[in-house]
Scaffold this active site. Sequence first.
Site, short mmCIF file in Angstrom:
data_model
loop_
_atom_site.label_atom_id
_atom_site.label_comp_id
_atom_site.label_asym_id
_atom_site.label_seq_id
_atom_site.Cartn_x
_atom_site.Cartn_y
_atom_site.Cartn_z
CB SER A 46 0.39 4.59 -4.74
OG SER A 46 -0.26 3.82 -4.06
N GLY A 219 -2.30 2.95 -1.23
CA GLY A 219 -2.94 4.26 -1.54
C GLY A 219 -2.00 5.28 -1.56
N GLY A 221 -0.49 9.42 -0.58
CA GLY A 221 -0.70 10.57 0.62
C GLY A 221 -0.41 10.21 1.91
CB CYS A 246 1.64 0.25 0.26
SG CYS A 246 2.75 1.57 -0.28
CG MET A 247 -2.68 4.11 2.83
SD MET A 247 -2.11 5.46 3.90
CE MET A 247 -1.55 6.38 2.46
CD GLN A 250 2.35 4.72 4.88
OE1 GLN A 250 1.92 5.63 4.57
NE2 GLN A 250 3.48 4.30 4.09
CG ASN A 288 4.24 4.36 -5.56
OD1 ASN A 288 4.73 5.51 -5.25
ND2 ASN A 288 3.31 4.66 -6.30
N GLY A 290 5.78 7.58 0.08
CA GLY A 290 6.54 8.52 0.55
C GLY A 290 6.73 8.83 1.94
CG HIS A 330 3.11 -2.18 -4.01
ND1 HIS A 330 1.81 -2.23 -3.76
CD2 HIS A 330 3.72 -1.10 -3.69
CE1 HIS A 330 1.47 -1.16 -3.72
NE2 HIS A 330 2.59 -0.31 -3.55
CG ASP A 332 0.44 -5.92 -5.26
OD1 ASP A 332 0.16 -4.97 -6.21
OD2 ASP A 332 0.87 -5.57 -4.35
#
Length: 361
Positions: A46, A219, A221, A246-247, A250, A288, A290, A330, A332
Amino acid sequence: MKKRLLILEDGTVFEGQAFGADLDVTGEIVFNTGMTGYQESITDQSYNGQILTFTYPLVGNYGINRDDYESIHPTCKGVVVSENARRASNWRKQMTLDEFLKAKNIPGISGIDTRALTKIIRSYGTMKATLANKGDLNHLKEQLVATVLPTNNIEQVSTKTAYPAPAIGKNIVLVDFGLKHSILREFSKRDCHVTVVPYDTTAEEILHLNPDGVMLSNGPGDPTDVPQALDMIRGVQGKIPIFGICMGHQLFSLANGATTYKMKFGHRGFNHAVREIATGRVDFTSQNHGFAVNRETLPDCLMVTHEEINDKTVEGVRHRDFPAFSVQFHPDAAPGPHDASYLFDEFLEMIDAWKIEQASK
Protein backbone atom coordinates in the site's frame (compact mmCIF):
# COMPACT_ATOMS: atom_id res chain seq x y z
CA MET A 1 29.00 9.80 6.27
CA LYS A 2 27.50 10.67 2.89
CA LYS A 3 24.96 13.51 2.86
CA ARG A 4 21.51 13.28 1.26
CA LEU A 5 18.77 15.85 0.66
CA LEU A 6 15.02 15.57 1.20
CA ILE A 7 13.26 18.19 -0.93
CA LEU A 8 9.54 18.84 -0.50
CA GLU A 9 7.12 20.15 -3.10
CA ASP A 10 6.51 23.26 -0.97
CA GLY A 11 10.20 24.17 -1.29
CA THR A 12 11.37 22.95 2.13
CA VAL A 13 14.76 21.23 2.13
CA PHE A 14 16.12 18.88 4.82
CA GLU A 15 19.72 17.66 4.87
CA GLY A 16 20.58 14.34 6.49
CA GLN A 17 22.76 11.24 6.24
CA ALA A 18 22.33 8.72 3.44
CA PHE A 19 21.74 5.04 4.07
CA GLY A 20 20.21 2.26 2.03
CA ALA A 21 20.49 2.34 -1.77
CA ASP A 22 22.48 5.07 -3.50
CA LEU A 23 19.99 6.60 -5.94
CA ASP A 24 17.69 9.58 -6.37
CA VAL A 25 13.92 9.04 -6.19
CA THR A 26 10.70 11.05 -6.30
CA GLY A 27 7.38 10.04 -4.78
CA GLU A 28 4.52 11.08 -2.54
CA ILE A 29 5.75 11.68 1.02
CA VAL A 30 3.64 10.32 3.89
CA PHE A 31 4.14 9.61 7.59
CA ASN A 32 3.45 6.58 9.77
CA THR A 33 2.86 7.00 13.51
CA GLY A 34 3.58 3.39 14.54
CA MET A 35 6.11 2.80 17.31
CA THR A 36 7.25 -0.55 15.89
CA GLY A 37 6.69 -2.57 12.74
CA TYR A 38 8.99 -0.75 10.33
CA GLN A 39 9.71 -3.95 8.37
CA GLU A 40 6.02 -4.70 7.88
CA SER A 41 5.36 -1.10 6.85
CA ILE A 42 8.21 -0.91 4.34
CA THR A 43 7.09 -4.19 2.74
CA ASP A 44 3.39 -3.20 2.70
CA GLN A 45 2.49 -2.71 -0.97
CA SER A 46 0.00 0.00 0.00
CA TYR A 47 3.09 2.26 0.21
CA ASN A 48 3.87 1.70 -3.46
CA GLY A 49 5.43 4.84 -4.94
CA GLN A 50 5.59 6.66 -1.60
CA ILE A 51 8.45 7.99 0.52
CA LEU A 52 7.70 6.65 3.99
CA THR A 53 8.48 8.77 7.05
CA PHE A 54 8.53 7.12 10.48
CA THR A 55 7.57 9.48 13.30
CA TYR A 56 9.02 7.16 15.97
CA PRO A 57 12.53 8.53 16.63
CA LEU A 58 14.59 5.29 16.49
CA VAL A 59 14.15 2.86 13.59
CA GLY A 60 16.11 -0.29 12.73
CA ASN A 61 17.04 -1.33 16.27
CA TYR A 62 15.86 -4.95 15.88
CA GLY A 63 16.92 -5.41 12.26
CA ILE A 64 15.10 -7.38 9.56
CA ASN A 65 13.89 -10.97 9.97
CA ARG A 66 12.18 -13.65 7.87
CA ASP A 67 8.82 -13.57 9.71
CA ASP A 68 7.77 -9.93 9.32
CA TYR A 69 7.61 -9.50 5.55
CA GLU A 70 4.27 -8.34 4.13
CA SER A 71 5.61 -8.77 0.58
CA ILE A 72 8.82 -10.17 -0.88
CA HIS A 73 9.66 -7.15 -3.04
CA PRO A 74 8.75 -3.83 -1.36
CA THR A 75 7.88 -0.96 -3.70
CA CYS A 76 7.95 2.12 -1.49
CA LYS A 77 10.24 4.78 -2.98
CA GLY A 78 12.24 5.75 0.07
CA VAL A 79 12.50 5.76 3.87
CA VAL A 80 12.91 8.78 6.17
CA VAL A 81 13.91 8.39 9.83
CA SER A 82 15.14 10.56 12.64
CA GLU A 83 17.75 8.02 13.72
CA ASN A 84 18.80 4.81 12.02
CA ALA A 85 20.01 2.47 14.77
CA ARG A 86 23.78 2.06 14.62
CA ARG A 87 23.48 -1.50 15.82
CA ALA A 88 20.58 -3.92 15.39
CA SER A 89 20.10 -6.55 18.07
CA ASN A 90 17.43 -9.25 18.15
CA TRP A 91 17.56 -13.03 18.20
CA ARG A 92 15.53 -13.17 14.96
CA LYS A 93 17.67 -10.60 13.10
CA GLN A 94 19.03 -11.68 9.72
CA MET A 95 20.28 -8.32 8.44
CA THR A 96 20.25 -4.64 9.30
CA LEU A 97 17.77 -2.13 7.91
CA ASP A 98 20.57 -0.51 5.91
CA GLU A 99 21.54 -3.86 4.34
CA PHE A 100 17.90 -4.62 3.57
CA LEU A 101 17.25 -1.29 1.84
CA LYS A 102 20.44 -1.69 -0.20
CA ALA A 103 19.31 -5.18 -1.29
CA LYS A 104 15.85 -3.87 -2.27
CA ASN A 105 17.22 -0.74 -4.03
CA ILE A 106 15.43 1.69 -1.69
CA PRO A 107 17.24 4.84 -0.50
CA GLY A 108 16.96 6.13 3.04
CA ILE A 109 17.79 9.32 4.90
CA SER A 110 18.42 9.74 8.64
CA GLY A 111 19.18 12.71 10.85
CA ILE A 112 15.93 14.39 9.80
CA ASP A 113 13.70 16.26 12.24
CA THR A 114 10.73 13.99 11.52
CA ARG A 115 8.57 15.90 14.01
CA ALA A 116 8.99 19.11 11.99
CA LEU A 117 8.51 17.20 8.73
CA THR A 118 5.27 15.64 9.98
CA LYS A 119 3.93 19.04 11.04
CA ILE A 120 4.61 20.34 7.51
CA ILE A 121 2.76 17.40 5.93
CA ARG A 122 -0.17 17.80 8.33
CA SER A 123 -0.41 21.49 7.44
CA TYR A 124 0.26 21.35 3.70
CA GLY A 125 -1.17 17.89 3.05
CA THR A 126 0.43 14.92 1.33
CA MET A 127 2.80 16.17 -1.37
CA LYS A 128 5.57 15.13 -3.74
CA ALA A 129 9.13 14.89 -2.48
CA THR A 130 12.59 13.97 -3.76
CA LEU A 131 15.41 12.11 -2.05
CA ALA A 132 18.61 13.16 -3.77
CA ASN A 133 22.34 13.25 -3.33
CA LYS A 134 23.72 16.76 -3.42
CA GLY A 135 23.32 18.57 -6.74
CA ASP A 136 21.99 21.80 -8.19
CA LEU A 137 19.20 22.56 -5.73
CA ASN A 138 17.19 24.77 -8.07
CA HIS A 139 17.33 22.13 -10.80
CA LEU A 140 16.24 19.42 -8.36
CA LYS A 141 13.29 21.58 -7.24
CA GLU A 142 12.25 22.22 -10.85
CA GLN A 143 12.42 18.50 -11.60
CA LEU A 144 10.29 17.74 -8.57
CA VAL A 145 7.57 20.19 -9.55
CA ALA A 146 7.54 18.87 -13.13
CA THR A 147 7.38 15.19 -12.14
CA VAL A 148 4.03 13.50 -12.74
CA LEU A 149 3.55 10.54 -10.40
CA PRO A 150 2.23 7.30 -11.95
CA THR A 151 -1.37 6.25 -11.36
CA ASN A 152 -1.05 2.52 -12.13
CA ASN A 153 0.00 1.65 -8.57
CA ILE A 154 -2.24 -1.40 -8.26
CA GLU A 155 -1.16 -2.77 -11.63
CA GLN A 156 2.47 -2.49 -10.47
CA VAL A 157 2.01 -4.57 -7.32
CA SER A 158 -0.74 -7.08 -8.11
CA THR A 159 0.26 -10.64 -8.95
CA LYS A 160 0.45 -11.33 -12.69
CA THR A 161 -0.83 -14.91 -12.41
CA ALA A 162 -3.13 -16.72 -10.01
CA TYR A 163 -1.57 -18.93 -7.33
CA PRO A 164 -2.90 -21.07 -4.44
CA ALA A 165 -2.24 -21.21 -0.72
CA PRO A 166 -3.55 -24.76 -0.30
CA ALA A 167 -5.59 -26.04 2.65
CA ILE A 168 -8.63 -28.26 3.18
CA GLY A 169 -11.18 -25.74 4.51
CA LYS A 170 -13.35 -23.13 2.86
CA ASN A 171 -12.45 -22.06 -0.67
CA ILE A 172 -11.60 -18.33 -0.70
CA VAL A 173 -10.68 -16.28 -3.77
CA LEU A 174 -8.48 -13.36 -2.74
CA VAL A 175 -8.33 -10.54 -5.30
CA ASP A 176 -4.86 -9.02 -5.09
CA PHE A 177 -4.82 -5.22 -5.24
CA GLY A 178 -1.53 -5.19 -3.29
CA LEU A 179 -2.23 -7.74 -0.57
CA LYS A 180 -0.37 -8.14 2.70
CA HIS A 181 0.86 -11.59 3.67
CA SER A 182 -0.91 -11.15 7.00
CA ILE A 183 -4.27 -11.61 5.23
CA LEU A 184 -3.05 -14.98 3.97
CA ARG A 185 -1.87 -15.82 7.49
CA GLU A 186 -5.32 -15.14 8.94
CA PHE A 187 -6.98 -17.44 6.42
CA SER A 188 -4.26 -20.06 6.97
CA LYS A 189 -5.01 -20.05 10.72
CA ARG A 190 -8.61 -20.92 9.82
CA ASP A 191 -7.62 -23.74 7.39
CA CYS A 192 -9.00 -21.90 4.35
CA HIS A 193 -7.89 -22.83 0.85
CA VAL A 194 -6.99 -19.50 -0.78
CA THR A 195 -6.53 -18.76 -4.47
CA VAL A 196 -4.92 -15.37 -5.08
CA VAL A 197 -5.90 -13.79 -8.40
CA PRO A 198 -4.81 -10.61 -10.25
CA TYR A 199 -6.62 -7.30 -9.75
CA ASP A 200 -8.21 -7.41 -13.23
CA THR A 201 -9.72 -10.90 -12.91
CA THR A 202 -13.33 -10.91 -14.14
CA ALA A 203 -16.38 -11.98 -12.16
CA GLU A 204 -16.85 -14.91 -14.55
CA GLU A 205 -13.30 -16.14 -13.94
CA ILE A 206 -13.77 -15.88 -10.18
CA LEU A 207 -17.10 -17.75 -10.24
CA HIS A 208 -15.46 -20.53 -12.29
CA LEU A 209 -13.18 -21.14 -9.28
CA ASN A 210 -16.26 -22.12 -7.25
CA PRO A 211 -15.39 -19.98 -4.23
CA ASP A 212 -17.19 -20.04 -0.90
CA GLY A 213 -16.21 -16.41 -0.41
CA VAL A 214 -14.33 -13.56 -2.09
CA MET A 215 -11.82 -11.30 -0.32
CA LEU A 216 -10.95 -7.87 -1.75
CA SER A 217 -7.47 -6.99 -0.50
CA ASN A 218 -5.74 -3.79 0.48
CA GLY A 219 -3.67 -1.88 -2.06
CA PRO A 220 -2.07 1.45 -3.03
CA GLY A 221 -3.26 4.58 -4.76
CA ASP A 222 -6.61 5.91 -5.90
CA PRO A 223 -9.47 3.36 -6.08
CA THR A 224 -10.91 5.10 -9.15
CA ASP A 225 -7.84 4.02 -11.14
CA VAL A 226 -9.15 0.43 -11.44
CA PRO A 227 -12.72 0.72 -12.81
CA GLN A 228 -12.60 -2.87 -14.09
CA ALA A 229 -12.64 -4.02 -10.45
CA LEU A 230 -16.05 -2.39 -9.97
CA ASP A 231 -17.60 -4.51 -12.73
CA MET A 232 -16.11 -7.61 -11.12
CA ILE A 233 -17.56 -6.74 -7.70
CA ARG A 234 -21.02 -6.08 -9.17
CA GLY A 235 -20.83 -9.41 -10.98
CA VAL A 236 -19.93 -11.33 -7.82
CA GLN A 237 -22.02 -9.72 -5.08
CA GLY A 238 -25.30 -11.47 -4.44
CA LYS A 239 -23.79 -14.73 -5.73
CA ILE A 240 -20.88 -15.16 -3.30
CA PRO A 241 -20.19 -13.55 0.13
CA ILE A 242 -17.66 -10.69 -0.03
CA PHE A 243 -15.26 -9.20 2.52
CA GLY A 244 -13.19 -6.09 1.66
CA ILE A 245 -10.22 -4.57 3.48
CA CYS A 246 -8.86 -1.03 2.93
CA MET A 247 -8.64 -0.64 -0.88
CA GLY A 248 -11.17 -3.47 -1.06
CA HIS A 249 -13.50 -1.42 1.15
CA GLN A 250 -13.22 1.61 -1.11
CA LEU A 251 -13.79 -0.44 -4.27
CA PHE A 252 -16.79 -2.23 -2.73
CA SER A 253 -18.31 1.15 -1.85
CA LEU A 254 -17.61 2.56 -5.33
CA ALA A 255 -19.14 -0.51 -6.98
CA ASN A 256 -22.38 0.18 -5.12
CA GLY A 257 -22.62 3.85 -6.04
CA ALA A 258 -20.61 5.75 -3.40
CA THR A 259 -17.71 8.09 -4.13
CA THR A 260 -14.28 8.45 -2.53
CA TYR A 261 -12.08 11.46 -1.81
CA LYS A 262 -8.40 12.06 -1.14
CA MET A 263 -7.68 12.82 2.51
CA LYS A 264 -5.38 15.67 3.47
CA PHE A 265 -2.71 13.37 4.91
CA GLY A 266 -4.46 10.02 5.42
CA HIS A 267 -4.43 7.51 8.23
CA ARG A 268 -1.16 5.61 8.59
CA GLY A 269 -0.38 4.00 11.91
CA PHE A 270 -1.45 1.34 14.41
CA ASN A 271 -3.34 3.33 17.02
CA HIS A 272 -6.54 4.45 15.26
CA ALA A 273 -9.61 4.03 17.46
CA VAL A 274 -12.65 2.77 15.54
CA ARG A 275 -16.20 2.44 16.92
CA GLU A 276 -18.61 -0.26 15.83
CA ILE A 277 -21.85 1.70 15.62
CA ALA A 278 -24.27 -1.14 16.47
CA THR A 279 -22.57 -2.18 19.71
CA GLY A 280 -20.41 0.79 20.71
CA ARG A 281 -17.39 -1.52 20.78
CA VAL A 282 -14.10 0.35 20.25
CA ASP A 283 -11.15 -1.36 18.57
CA PHE A 284 -7.67 0.05 18.14
CA THR A 285 -6.73 -0.63 14.57
CA SER A 286 -3.92 -0.70 12.05
CA GLN A 287 -4.50 1.67 9.12
CA ASN A 288 -2.74 2.72 5.93
CA HIS A 289 -4.78 4.72 3.44
CA GLY A 290 -4.88 8.11 1.76
CA PHE A 291 -8.44 7.93 0.40
CA ALA A 292 -11.77 7.50 2.19
CA VAL A 293 -15.40 6.79 1.35
CA ASN A 294 -17.63 9.86 1.20
CA ARG A 295 -20.40 9.30 3.75
CA GLU A 296 -22.73 11.76 1.99
CA THR A 297 -22.74 9.66 -1.17
CA LEU A 298 -23.42 6.25 0.34
CA PRO A 299 -26.41 4.61 -1.38
CA ASP A 300 -29.37 3.21 0.57
CA CYS A 301 -28.13 -0.33 -0.04
CA LEU A 302 -25.05 0.28 2.17
CA MET A 303 -25.16 0.92 5.89
CA VAL A 304 -22.24 2.35 7.88
CA THR A 305 -21.02 -0.17 10.47
CA HIS A 306 -17.84 1.50 11.77
CA GLU A 307 -16.47 5.03 12.08
CA GLU A 308 -13.16 6.55 13.12
CA ILE A 309 -13.55 8.15 16.54
CA ASN A 310 -11.39 11.21 15.87
CA ASP A 311 -12.52 12.45 12.46
CA LYS A 312 -15.71 10.37 11.97
CA THR A 313 -14.57 8.97 8.61
CA VAL A 314 -16.39 5.87 7.36
CA GLU A 315 -14.49 2.79 8.55
CA GLY A 316 -16.89 0.03 7.58
CA VAL A 317 -20.01 -0.69 5.52
CA ARG A 318 -22.36 -3.63 5.06
CA HIS A 319 -24.74 -4.39 2.19
CA ARG A 320 -28.39 -4.47 3.25
CA ASP A 321 -29.44 -7.07 0.68
CA PHE A 322 -26.38 -9.22 -0.02
CA PRO A 323 -23.85 -11.07 2.21
CA ALA A 324 -21.09 -8.51 1.82
CA PHE A 325 -19.21 -6.11 4.10
CA SER A 326 -15.96 -4.19 4.18
CA VAL A 327 -13.73 -2.25 6.57
CA GLN A 328 -11.25 0.56 5.98
CA PHE A 329 -8.83 -0.64 8.66
CA HIS A 330 -6.67 -3.79 8.75
CA PRO A 331 -8.14 -6.55 10.94
CA ASP A 332 -5.11 -8.62 9.89
CA ALA A 333 -2.94 -6.01 11.72
CA ALA A 334 0.77 -6.87 11.19
CA PRO A 335 1.90 -4.58 12.52
CA GLY A 336 -0.56 -3.31 15.05
CA PRO A 337 -3.22 -4.48 17.49
CA HIS A 338 -5.26 -7.59 16.75
CA ASP A 339 -8.49 -6.20 18.26
CA ALA A 340 -10.46 -6.68 15.03
CA SER A 341 -9.20 -10.09 13.86
CA TYR A 342 -12.61 -11.50 14.77
CA LEU A 343 -13.90 -10.05 11.49
CA PHE A 344 -12.30 -12.98 9.64
CA ASP A 345 -14.44 -15.30 11.78
CA GLU A 346 -17.51 -13.19 11.00
CA PHE A 347 -16.75 -13.59 7.29
CA LEU A 348 -16.57 -17.37 7.58
CA GLU A 349 -19.79 -17.39 9.63
CA MET A 350 -21.43 -15.29 6.91
CA ILE A 351 -20.37 -17.93 4.37
CA ASP A 352 -21.95 -20.71 6.47
CA ALA A 353 -25.18 -18.74 6.88
CA TRP A 354 -25.31 -18.00 3.14
CA LYS A 355 -24.89 -21.70 2.31
CA ILE A 356 -27.74 -22.65 4.64
CA GLU A 357 -29.95 -19.95 3.13
CA GLN A 358 -29.21 -21.10 -0.41
CA ALA A 359 -29.82 -24.75 0.48
CA SER A 360 -33.23 -23.92 1.88
CA LYS A 361 -34.42 -22.29 -1.34
